[in-house]
Design a protein around this motif. Structure first.
Motif, PDB file in Angstrom:
ATOM      1  N   GLY A  18     -67.679  32.032 -22.022  1.00  0.00           N
ATOM      2  CA  GLY A  18     -67.538  30.772 -21.310  1.00  0.00           C
ATOM      3  C   GLY A  18     -66.473  30.902 -20.249  1.00  0.00           C
ATOM      4  O   GLY A  18     -66.240  31.987 -19.704  1.00  0.00           O
ATOM      5  N   HIS A  19     -65.790  29.787 -19.958  1.00  0.00           N
ATOM      6  CA  HIS A  19     -64.715  29.782 -18.963  1.00  0.00           C
ATOM      7  C   HIS A  19     -63.374  30.174 -19.589  1.00  0.00           C
ATOM      8  O   HIS A  19     -62.508  30.715 -18.912  1.00  0.00           O
ATOM      9  N   LEU A  20     -63.217  29.854 -20.878  1.00  0.00           N
ATOM     10  CA  LEU A  20     -61.949  30.087 -21.566  1.00  0.00           C
ATOM     11  C   LEU A  20     -62.005  31.189 -22.607  1.00  0.00           C
ATOM     12  O   LEU A  20     -61.008  31.863 -22.856  1.00  0.00           O
ATOM     13  N   VAL A  21     -63.151  31.329 -23.254  1.00  0.00           N
ATOM     14  CA  VAL A  21     -63.254  32.249 -24.387  1.00  0.00           C
ATOM     15  C   VAL A  21     -64.507  33.105 -24.321  1.00  0.00           C
ATOM     16  O   VAL A  21     -65.458  32.799 -23.604  1.00  0.00           O
ATOM     17  N   MET A  22     -64.444  34.155 -25.119  1.00  0.00           N
ATOM     18  CA  MET A  22     -65.590  35.018 -25.344  1.00  0.00           C
ATOM     19  C   MET A  22     -65.828  35.065 -26.845  1.00  0.00           C
ATOM     20  O   MET A  22     -64.869  35.135 -27.624  1.00  0.00           O
ATOM     21  N   LEU A  23     -67.086  34.999 -27.252  1.00  0.00           N
ATOM     22  CA  LEU A  23     -67.449  35.296 -28.630  1.00  0.00           C
ATOM     23  C   LEU A  23     -67.873  36.755 -28.665  1.00  0.00           C
ATOM     24  O   LEU A  23     -68.618  37.212 -27.803  1.00  0.00           O
ATOM     25  N   GLY A 120     -61.262  25.809 -28.646  1.00  0.00           N
ATOM     26  CA  GLY A 120     -62.132  25.591 -29.797  1.00  0.00           C
ATOM     27  C   GLY A 120     -63.436  24.906 -29.415  1.00  0.00           C
ATOM     28  O   GLY A 120     -64.507  25.280 -29.893  1.00  0.00           O
ATOM     29  N   THR A 121     -63.340  23.909 -28.537  1.00  0.00           N
ATOM     30  CA  THR A 121     -64.542  23.194 -28.101  1.00  0.00           C
ATOM     31  C   THR A 121     -65.517  24.150 -27.432  1.00  0.00           C
ATOM     32  O   THR A 121     -66.705  24.162 -27.735  1.00  0.00           O
ATOM     33  N   GLU A 122     -65.006  24.969 -26.526  1.00  0.00           N
ATOM     34  CA  GLU A 122     -65.894  25.890 -25.821  1.00  0.00           C
ATOM     35  C   GLU A 122     -66.455  26.947 -26.761  1.00  0.00           C
ATOM     36  O   GLU A 122     -67.651  27.261 -26.713  1.00  0.00           O
ATOM     37  N   ALA A 123     -65.624  27.478 -27.647  1.00  0.00           N
ATOM     38  CA  ALA A 123     -66.100  28.487 -28.594  1.00  0.00           C
ATOM     39  C   ALA A 123     -67.199  27.913 -29.477  1.00  0.00           C
ATOM     40  O   ALA A 123     -68.218  28.570 -29.740  1.00  0.00           O
ATOM     41  N   PHE A 124     -67.010  26.683 -29.935  1.00  0.00           N
ATOM     42  CA  PHE A 124     -68.008  26.070 -30.806  1.00  0.00           C
ATOM     43  C   PHE A 124     -69.309  25.819 -30.044  1.00  0.00           C
ATOM     44  O   PHE A 124     -70.400  26.020 -30.583  1.00  0.00           O
ATOM     45  N   ARG A 153     -63.483  14.492 -34.120  1.00  0.00           N
ATOM     46  CA  ARG A 153     -63.592  14.235 -32.674  1.00  0.00           C
ATOM     47  C   ARG A 153     -64.035  15.493 -31.924  1.00  0.00           C
ATOM     48  O   ARG A 153     -64.852  15.420 -30.999  1.00  0.00           O
ATOM     49  N   ALA A 154     -63.492  16.638 -32.319  1.00  0.00           N
ATOM     50  CA  ALA A 154     -63.843  17.891 -31.641  1.00  0.00           C
ATOM     51  C   ALA A 154     -65.327  18.209 -31.825  1.00  0.00           C
ATOM     52  O   ALA A 154     -66.009  18.616 -30.882  1.00  0.00           O
ATOM     53  N   PHE A 155     -65.839  18.031 -33.050  1.00  0.00           N
ATOM     54  CA  PHE A 155     -67.259  18.313 -33.289  1.00  0.00           C
ATOM     55  C   PHE A 155     -68.152  17.315 -32.550  1.00  0.00           C
ATOM     56  O   PHE A 155     -69.208  17.686 -32.041  1.00  0.00           O
ATOM     57  N   ALA A 156     -67.713  16.074 -32.470  1.00  0.00           N
ATOM     58  CA  ALA A 156     -68.480  15.070 -31.720  1.00  0.00           C
ATOM     59  C   ALA A 156     -68.561  15.436 -30.244  1.00  0.00           C
ATOM     60  O   ALA A 156     -69.568  15.170 -29.587  1.00  0.00           O
ATOM     61  N   LYS A 157     -67.512  16.079 -29.715  1.00  0.00           N
ATOM     62  CA  LYS A 157     -67.505  16.504 -28.309  1.00  0.00           C
ATOM     63  C   LYS A 157     -68.588  17.541 -28.018  1.00  0.00           C
ATOM     64  O   LYS A 157     -68.990  17.727 -26.873  1.00  0.00           O
ATOM     65  N   VAL A 158     -69.031  18.236 -29.060  1.00  0.00           N
ATOM     66  CA  VAL A 158     -70.061  19.259 -28.885  1.00  0.00           C
ATOM     67  C   VAL A 158     -71.436  18.691 -29.236  1.00  0.00           C
ATOM     68  O   VAL A 158     -72.433  19.407 -29.218  1.00  0.00           O
ATOM     69  N   ALA A 193     -69.726  23.679 -16.911  1.00  0.00           N
ATOM     70  CA  ALA A 193     -68.533  23.178 -16.207  1.00  0.00           C
ATOM     71  C   ALA A 193     -67.312  23.632 -16.997  1.00  0.00           C
ATOM     72  O   ALA A 193     -67.427  23.881 -18.192  1.00  0.00           O
ATOM     73  N   PRO A 194     -66.143  23.730 -16.366  1.00  0.00           N
ATOM     74  CA  PRO A 194     -64.957  24.167 -17.101  1.00  0.00           C
ATOM     75  C   PRO A 194     -64.675  23.287 -18.313  1.00  0.00           C
ATOM     76  O   PRO A 194     -64.882  22.086 -18.285  1.00  0.00           O
ATOM     77  N   SER A 195     -64.217  23.911 -19.406  1.00  0.00           N
ATOM     78  CA  SER A 195     -63.900  23.185 -20.631  1.00  0.00           C
ATOM     79  C   SER A 195     -62.659  22.343 -20.438  1.00  0.00           C
ATOM     80  O   SER A 195     -61.818  22.623 -19.616  1.00  0.00           O
ATOM     81  N   HIS A 196     -62.564  21.303 -21.236  1.00  0.00           N
ATOM     82  CA  HIS A 196     -61.406  20.418 -21.210  1.00  0.00           C
ATOM     83  C   HIS A 196     -60.760  20.410 -22.569  1.00  0.00           C
ATOM     84  O   HIS A 196     -61.160  21.126 -23.463  1.00  0.00           O
ATOM     85  N   GLU A 197     -59.795  19.578 -22.733  1.00  0.00           N
ATOM     86  CA  GLU A 197     -58.986  19.541 -23.964  1.00  0.00           C
ATOM     87  C   GLU A 197     -59.861  19.385 -25.203  1.00  0.00           C
ATOM     88  O   GLU A 197     -60.789  18.604 -25.227  1.00  0.00           O
ATOM     89  N   ALA A 198     -59.549  20.198 -26.244  1.00  0.00           N
ATOM     90  CA  ALA A 198     -60.308  20.130 -27.504  1.00  0.00           C
ATOM     91  C   ALA A 198     -59.842  18.969 -28.339  1.00  0.00           C
ATOM     92  O   ALA A 198     -58.761  18.478 -28.193  1.00  0.00           O
TER      93      ALA A 198
END
Length: 198
Positions: A18-23, A120-124, A153-158, A193-198
Motif C-alpha cells: 500500500g502507501h504505508l505498509v507491505m504485507l 493497521g488500517t491499511e495492512a488490514f 472503530r478500526a475494523f469498521a473503517k475497513v 488513496a493514501p491511508s489516514h489515521e487508524a
C-alpha cells in the motif's frame, strides 16, 4: 484451494503493498519480534489471550515448523512499514473454508510507535483484498473484544459491520463481518488513496 493448487511459499516474499505498509510472507527471523509481542501482557489482553510462557528457542522452533509446513486454510503475513522497513506486526486469515466461502481474519500491530497512524488500517485492508482475491471466499469475519472500542472503530473503517455479540472462554466479543460484494467500494476508498489515521 487444495494443497496442489497452492502457490509455493517464498519466505519473506512481498505479497501486497500500500502507501504505508507491505504485507509479506513470514520468515524465520520474524520470530524474535513475534516472541517479544507474544510475551507482552498488554498485547495479549488486546488479543484476548494470555502471554506465552515458551522459551525463545522453543518459539523459534515452532515458527520454523509453521514455515516448513504451511496449510491451505491459513495465510500468515508480516506487516512491514515502507518508510523504514521495520516489521511492525502481523495479520492472518484462518479457517478459510472454500465450501462455505468464509474465513476469519485478525491483525496485531506489536510496535506501539506505529499505533494510530493508519498502518493497521491499511495492512488490514490489504489482507482483506488478498482474501477476496481468492475466488471462493465471499465473507470474512472477526471477533473483537466488546470493550475494545478502538479496534471496533478500526475494523469498521475497513468495512466490517457488527452483527452480534458472542461469549467465548468467559469473554464478551463482537462478531464483525464483511461481504465480498461490498468490498469494491471500501477498497477504492482505502487502497486507491493514501491511508489516514487508524
Amino acid at each position: 484451494m487444495t494443497a496442489r493448487e497452492r502457490k509455493p511459499l517464498v519466505e519473506g516474499a512481498a505479497v501486497a503493498q500500500g502507501h504505508l505498509v507491505m504485507l509479506r510472507n513470514k520468515r524465520l527471523d520474524d520470530a524474535d519480534d513475534d516472541y517479544r509481542w507474544r510475551v507482552d501482557s498488554e498485547l495479549a489482553d488486546l488479543d484476548a489471550t494470555v502471554a506465552i510462557r515458551l522459551s525463545l528457542d522453543d518459539f523459534r522452533e515452532r515458527t520454523a515448523q509453521e514455515l516448513r509446513y504451511p496449510t491451505a486454510w491459513v495465510k500468515r503475513f508480516a506487516i512491514e512499514a515502507l518508510s523504514d522497513g521495520v516489521h511492525i506486526g502481523n495479520c492472518m486469515a484462518y479457517d478459510l473454508d472454500t465450501v462455505t466461502g468464509e474465513g476469519e481474519v485478525g491483525i496485531m500491530i506489536g510496535e506501539r510507535a506505529y499505533w494510530g497512524q493508519g498502518y493497521g488500517t491499511e495492512a488490514f485492508a490489504l489482507l482483506v483484498d488478498e482474501c477476496f482475491a481468492m475466488t471462493s471466499i465471499r465473507r470474512l469475519y472477526l471477533h473483537t473484544l466488546e470493550w475494545n472500542e478502538r479496534a471496533r472503530r478500526a475494523f469498521a473503517k475497513v468495512g466490517f459491520r457488527e452483527v452480534r455479540s458472542v461469549r467465548r472462554a468467559g469473554k464478551d466479543f463482537v462478531r464483525m463481518e464483511l461481504l465480498k460484494k461490498d468490498w469494491p467500494e471500501w477498497r477504492a476508498a482505502l487502497l486507491d488513496a493514501p491511508s489516514h489515521e487508524a
